[in-house]
Design a protein around this motif. Structure first.
Motif, mmCIF file in Angstrom:
data_model
loop_
_atom_site.group_PDB
_atom_site.id
_atom_site.type_symbol
_atom_site.label_atom_id
_atom_site.label_comp_id
_atom_site.label_asym_id
_atom_site.label_seq_id
_atom_site.Cartn_x
_atom_site.Cartn_y
_atom_site.Cartn_z
ATOM 1 N N ALA A 100 72.636 43.765 -1.617
ATOM 2 C CA ALA A 100 71.644 43.118 -2.456
ATOM 3 C C ALA A 100 72.180 41.514 -3.673
ATOM 4 O O ALA A 100 71.463 41.125 -2.975
ATOM 5 N N ILE A 101 73.890 41.562 -3.645
ATOM 6 C CA ILE A 101 74.337 40.333 -4.096
ATOM 7 C C ILE A 101 74.275 39.404 -2.764
ATOM 8 O O ILE A 101 73.721 38.395 -2.710
ATOM 9 N N ASN A 102 75.338 40.028 -1.634
ATOM 10 C CA ASN A 102 75.496 38.738 -0.655
ATOM 11 C C ASN A 102 73.981 38.791 -0.130
ATOM 12 O O ASN A 102 74.247 37.733 0.382
ATOM 13 N N GLY A 103 72.675 39.504 -0.148
ATOM 14 C CA GLY A 103 71.879 39.439 0.241
ATOM 15 C C GLY A 103 70.517 38.220 -0.035
ATOM 16 O O GLY A 103 70.052 37.378 0.372
ATOM 17 N N ALA A 104 70.508 38.573 -1.156
ATOM 18 C CA ALA A 104 70.464 37.656 -2.347
ATOM 19 C C ALA A 104 70.808 35.989 -2.068
ATOM 20 O O ALA A 104 69.539 35.768 -2.018
ATOM 21 N N ARG A 105 71.788 36.037 -2.014
ATOM 22 C CA ARG A 105 71.977 34.225 -2.128
ATOM 23 C C ARG A 105 71.171 33.586 -0.701
ATOM 24 O O ARG A 105 71.272 32.325 -0.876
ATOM 25 N N ALA A 106 71.789 34.730 0.393
ATOM 26 C CA ALA A 106 70.756 33.595 1.209
ATOM 27 C C ALA A 106 69.448 33.243 1.390
ATOM 28 O O ALA A 106 68.599 32.858 2.094
ATOM 29 N N LEU A 107 68.949 34.511 0.846
ATOM 30 C CA LEU A 107 67.161 35.326 0.782
ATOM 31 C C LEU A 107 66.398 33.660 0.129
ATOM 32 O O LEU A 107 66.628 33.335 -0.858
ATOM 33 N N ASN A 108 65.807 33.339 0.667
ATOM 34 C CA ASN A 108 64.564 31.988 0.279
ATOM 35 C C ASN A 108 62.957 32.669 0.657
ATOM 36 O O ASN A 108 63.050 33.357 1.550
ATOM 37 N N TRP A 109 62.245 31.943 0.827
ATOM 38 C CA TRP A 109 61.131 32.112 0.976
ATOM 39 C C TRP A 109 60.427 31.831 2.454
ATOM 40 O O TRP A 109 60.303 32.266 3.150
ATOM 41 N N GLU A 110 61.723 30.898 3.395
ATOM 42 C CA GLU A 110 61.270 30.564 4.099
ATOM 43 C C GLU A 110 62.107 31.499 4.915
ATOM 44 O O GLU A 110 61.569 31.640 6.527
ATOM 45 N N MET A 111 62.649 32.189 4.612
ATOM 46 C CA MET A 111 64.059 33.666 5.185
ATOM 47 C C MET A 111 62.515 34.693 5.782
ATOM 48 O O MET A 111 62.297 35.066 7.488
ATOM 49 N N VAL A 112 61.314 34.910 4.344
ATOM 50 C CA VAL A 112 60.337 35.263 4.996
ATOM 51 C C VAL A 112 59.205 35.213 5.699
ATOM 52 O O VAL A 112 58.539 36.310 6.110
ATOM 53 N N SER A 113 59.101 33.684 5.063
ATOM 54 C CA SER A 113 57.836 33.519 6.078
ATOM 55 C C SER A 113 58.010 32.245 6.797
ATOM 56 O O SER A 113 56.986 32.610 7.368
ATOM 57 N N VAL A 158 59.786 31.681 11.303
ATOM 58 C CA VAL A 158 59.953 32.172 12.453
ATOM 59 C C VAL A 158 60.923 31.378 13.007
ATOM 60 O O VAL A 158 61.370 30.142 12.028
ATOM 61 N N PRO A 159 62.120 32.122 13.652
ATOM 62 C CA PRO A 159 63.262 31.011 13.943
ATOM 63 C C PRO A 159 63.409 29.257 14.008
ATOM 64 O O PRO A 159 62.046 28.893 14.956
ATOM 65 N N GLY A 215 66.791 25.595 10.757
ATOM 66 C CA GLY A 215 66.069 25.835 10.256
ATOM 67 C C GLY A 215 65.479 26.871 10.534
ATOM 68 O O GLY A 215 65.532 27.382 11.495
ATOM 69 N N GLY A 216 64.566 27.935 9.531
ATOM 70 C CA GLY A 216 63.275 29.123 9.516
ATOM 71 C C GLY A 216 64.090 30.049 9.100
ATOM 72 O O GLY A 216 64.755 30.308 8.164
ATOM 73 N N GLY A 217 63.303 31.250 9.607
ATOM 74 C CA GLY A 217 63.250 32.634 9.193
ATOM 75 C C GLY A 217 63.553 33.683 10.096
ATOM 76 O O GLY A 217 63.553 33.294 11.652
ATOM 77 N N ASP A 269 62.015 34.907 19.746
ATOM 78 C CA ASP A 269 61.767 34.326 18.370
ATOM 79 C C ASP A 269 60.622 34.544 18.226
ATOM 80 O O ASP A 269 60.343 34.009 16.766
ATOM 81 N N ASN A 270 59.501 34.798 18.764
ATOM 82 C CA ASN A 270 58.183 34.381 19.085
ATOM 83 C C ASN A 270 57.957 35.726 17.955
ATOM 84 O O ASN A 270 57.565 36.768 17.773
ATOM 85 N N LEU A 271 56.290 35.698 16.797
ATOM 86 C CA LEU A 271 55.878 36.951 16.384
ATOM 87 C C LEU A 271 55.262 37.853 17.554
ATOM 88 O O LEU A 271 55.361 37.598 18.562
#
Lengths: 283, 250, 313
Positions: A33-46, A48-49, A58-60, A219-221
């Motif tokens: 959780a701690i390591n993941g939260a640092r790199a987690l942002n909206w771009e990551m989940v919204s 594609v690479p 950039g990308g997610g 890298d595609n949906l």
């Protein structure tokens, strides 16, 4: 005195054993959780690479999130189609007392124990043979193998808890076997069955070994059954393998996303089970 | 002072009443039957006497149980020594997952008897007392599970006697047995009553008639009436006792 | 009347037929898998004897040399380390949960344990890389080097990086522990309360009751829990692949890297097409895993049966 000493000693030992296991697992969740939260942002989940994603551009990992969901949902649906009839069959109302049921149970145990990597490797060979390439379809087939025995076993255990008398009450009213299953057994067992399905789903979505060769990565949906899809476990695995710290950080974030999905499903299944049991006659 | 005396004892299960405040002395060297309809608290009462009630989640006990004059609910009570004094015969025979011999030798071993010859003697003697020796002496080392239910219950009796208790607590000991086996167990209890204080929980009136010297009648968590068996059965004072003995309530 | 019964009867018959038919899928799939794997591993078995393949130590696919021994040893070593760590701890923990923890603790911890059993392998692998591997490399290995140098297997023979059998074993031990605890606790819970009370009422302490009665009564279930954990550990791929180092060698201590069979398959499958027999070799590896797992499942069942017979049930 010696008795008292042994008593206290082993009680302490048992408590320590439990605390160390639970503690280590809590540590695991915290570290991720701690390591993941640092790199987690909206771009990551919204997103594609983008082009330079694996060089820290950039990308997610939206491709992996959607890919994993597509793989696991489809595989779960297919697995239900087999697991539910098998579980029904293993009741004494159908074939539960026959010799064939012993065969089915044995093979189910065997399937349950086979490592997912074997399914993955074999599935891949099979696909080559049939001229398929790594695709959503291939991943679904391999994952179905992984999920089927888990689901069938869990369902069978749920159905076994249905009291004989409850079925007999339905038979006594002139209901056929199928009507009894459909309107009494499945209803009474619904919370447990849902838990069984979600248990298998959780195992499916987290499994990397089975989809490693069969589903490929992209890298595609996900677009069609016959094209490769990405998946979260593999996203973690591949991103960890790159030499760039920024990309490795994203592996932590991807792992956190995966962990959250699995834990949420698992907790949901418990709550859902309770919600669905409002018509149940026996606790 | 009798072996077992109870003062202001009451039990609640998560707020609900197990049984209400009860004070009673159990006479020594005879059979005291605790009778009453199921759910009246008689089993709970029995479980208080050897503190097995501790293992029931949510149960709270208040008051005192004096075993040989000492309150067993005092903190610091040696449960092991206490339970050694009170043998238990439960509703279903609960044999331990080991051989017939080891079942009887289990208690003595726990309490420090190690010598084989000594254990052999104990096993033989107690199996004889329980009336089981003749039937099992040639298969002492086979699993106890293989015995019939009636034999298992007598084995449990032998096992309980092997730790040399002063009191025998019997919780409907014949409830799961056929009539012949029940008869065997009842015979044993009658033979044993001169040496032990026996508390017998039963919901079978006729069994209480046959065995009891002294009777406690409990109804809905309350000790309604107590007295010598012939007196209580022939001339009950309380209306509820009269109805129960007559069979109009159950 | 008939018209009303008829559709119901049809429905009943087709439902029964479907249920029977789909149940055949389970043995068919399994047998099909086994046959397929065997067929695909035949090419390599044609050129090499099985004994040779299993006992040779050189792995040079380009030169056509396929010695599986390092991988087999790797698999066994990692699995054994995992079981040595997890079996005793898990059984003690399950015992505590089943017989000593208060009902509140149990209702809290039991779902938690089941929850943790569902955490994906890659997450365990990640934890291994972040925590376990550095811990082994920086603390445990140096400690063993200075204090345990005289113990075979337990002293590092070369510079320890942390990517090792021990790290793999520890990660797997952690990963399999919720599963073992869960199965073992179920077995302990299944013991009738009366049996424990019988022991307690004879003056046995709680631990004595656990030791002489519970462990004995639940033995088949406990053995089953450990063996099932064992076979799960054996087949685990991703978590172990990430921390075990993947060097094809016969390890000399638990601080050496190893290369389990599962990791071999996972790491090489993509590139096998160009090298002759490579693909057949990896199929043979899969077949080996399948056979070993089947053997342990079978053994677990036999064990359970034997123990149950002795207990006289």
């Amino acid at each position: 005195m010696r008795r008292r000493l042994e008593e206290v000693g082993f009680r302490t030992l048992m408590l320590m054993a439990l605390l160390s296991v639970v503690g280590a697992l809590m540590l695991l969740i915290m570290v991720v959780a701690i390591n993941g939260a640092r790199a987690l942002n909206w771009e990551m989940v919204s997103q594609v690479p983008t082009g330079g994603y694996y060089l820290a551009g950039g990308g997610g990992v939206l491709n992996a999130i959607t890919g994993s969901l597509a793989l696991a949902v489809t595989a779960t649906v297919v697995a239900i189609l087999f697991a539910l009839p098998v579980a029904l069959f293993l009741q004494s109302d159908y074939g539960g007392r026959t010799r064939f049921a012993v065969v089915v149970r044995t093979y189910l145990d065997l399937l349950w124990g086979i490592p997912p990597i074997v399914y993955g490797a074999f599935g891949f060979t099979l696909m080559l043979y049939m001229g398929l390439r790594a695709s959503l379809l291939g991943g679904v087939i391999a994952l179905t193998f992984v999920e089927l025995p888990i689901m069938a076993r869990a369902m069978e255990e749920v159905l076994r808890t249905i009291p004989r008398a409850l079925k007999e009450a339905s038979y006594a009213l002139g209901a056929t076997r199928w009507e009894t299953m459909r309107w009494v057994v499945l209803r009474q067992a619904m919370p447990g069955l849902v838990t069984a399905v979600l248990l298998a789903f959780g195992q499916g979505i987290g499994n990397a070994a089975a989809v490693l060769f069969t589903a490929g990565y992209t890298d595609n949906l996900p677009r069609s059954l016959f094209e490769p899809v990405a998946s979260l476990p593999l996203a973690v695995f591949f991103q960890l393998g790159t030499p760039f710290p920024e990309v490795q950080e994203r592996a932590y974030a991807s792992a956190l996303i995966l962990l959250v999905i699995v834990l949420v499903i698992s907790i949901k299944s418990r709550l859902l089970g309770r919600l669905l049991s409002k018509h149940n006659v026996l606790d | 002072m009798p072996h077992v005396a109870v003062r202001d004892l009451s039990v609640t299960y998560e707020g609900k009443i197990g049984f209400k405040s009860t004070t009673v002395e159990i006479p020594d060297a005879c059979i005291t039957a605790v009778i009453g309809p199921s759910g009246c608290g008689k089993s709970t009462f029995l479980r208080c006497l050897n503190r097995l009630i501790d293992n029931t989640p949510g149960a709270r006990v208040q008051g005192e149980v004096l075993i040989d004059g000492t309150n067993i609910y005092d903190p610091g009570t040696d449960l092991s020594a206490l339970r050694k004094k009170l043998g238990l015969l439960s509703q279903r025979p609960q044999v331990l997952p080991m051989s017939i011999y080891d079942n009887v030798a289990y208690g003595p071993r726990i309490h420090g008897t190690r010598r084989r010859a000594e254990l052999d003697d104990i096993v033989r003697k107690q199996l004889e007392v329980a009336g089981l020796w003749e039937e099992v002496h040639d298969r002492l080392h086979q699993p106890a599970r293989q015995l019939s239910l009636g034999q298992q219950q007598r084995l449990c009796l032998a096992r309980g006697l092997a730790v040399e208790p002063e009191v025998l607590l019997c919780d409907e000991p014949t409830a799961s047995l056929d009539p012949v086996s029940s008869g065997h167990v009842e015979e044993r209890l009658i033979e044993l009553k001169s040496e032990y204080t026996i508390v017998l929980v039963t919901h079978m009136l006729r069994q209480a008639h046959r065995l009891a010297d002294y009777v406690l009648f409990m109804y809905m968590g309350e000790l309604v009436e107590e007295g010598p068996a012939d007196e209580l059965f022939s001339n009950p004072r309380d209306e509820r006792t009269r109805d129960y003995v007559a069979g109009t309530i159950s | 009347m008939i018209s009303r019964i008829f559709p119901r009867l049809m429905q009943e018959r087709s439902a029964t037929a479907t249920i029977w038919l789909l149940s055949f899928a389970v043995p068919l799939l399994t047998v099909g898998l086994a046959i397929g794997l065997t067929l695909r591993s035949l090419p390599i078995l044609r050129d090499n004897s099985l004994i040779d393949l299993l006992t040779r130590t050189t792995w040079r696919p380009m030169a056509g040399e396929f010695g599986f021994l390092p991988f087999i040893v790797g698999t066994i070593a990692v699995t054994l380390v995992a079981m040595v760590i997890s079996a005793p701890i898990c059984l003690l923990a399950a015992l505590h949960l089943a017989e000593y923890a208060g009902s509140q603790t149990r209702t809290l911890l039991r779902p938690l344990v089941d929850l943790l059993a569902g955490i994906p392998a890659v997450v365990y692998g990640l934890f291994g890389i972040l925590v376990v591997v550095p811990a082994v490399g920086r603390y445990i290995a140096p400690f063993a080097e200075s204090h345990l140098y005289f113990v075979p297997w337990l002293s590092p023979q070369q510079h320890a990086t942390g990517y090792s059998i021990l790290a793999g074993g520890m990660v797997l031990a952690l990963m399999v522990s919720p599963f073992i605890i869960s199965v073992a606790e179920d077995a302990l819970q299944a013991i009738p309360v009366g049996v424990r009370e019988a022991s307690l009422s004879l003056g046995a302490t709680s631990w004595e009751t656990s030791k002489y009665v519970s462990l004995r009564a639940a033995l088949p279930g406990l053995v089953g829990a450990v063996v099932l954990g064992f076979s799960r550990t054996l087949g685990e791929t991703m978590a172990v692949l990430m921390v075990v180092g993947n060097v094809a060698q016969i390890p000399e201590s638990i601080f050496d890297s190893a290369y389990p069979l599962t990791a071999l398959i996972a790491n090489n499958y993509g590139e096998m097409m160009s090298i002759p027999l490579f693909d057949s070799a990896l199929m043979l590896a899969s077949l080996l895993l399948l056979v070993v797992v089947a053997f342990f499942n079978f053994a677990a069942q036999m064990l359970v049966l034997a123990v149950r017979k002795r207990a006289g049930e």
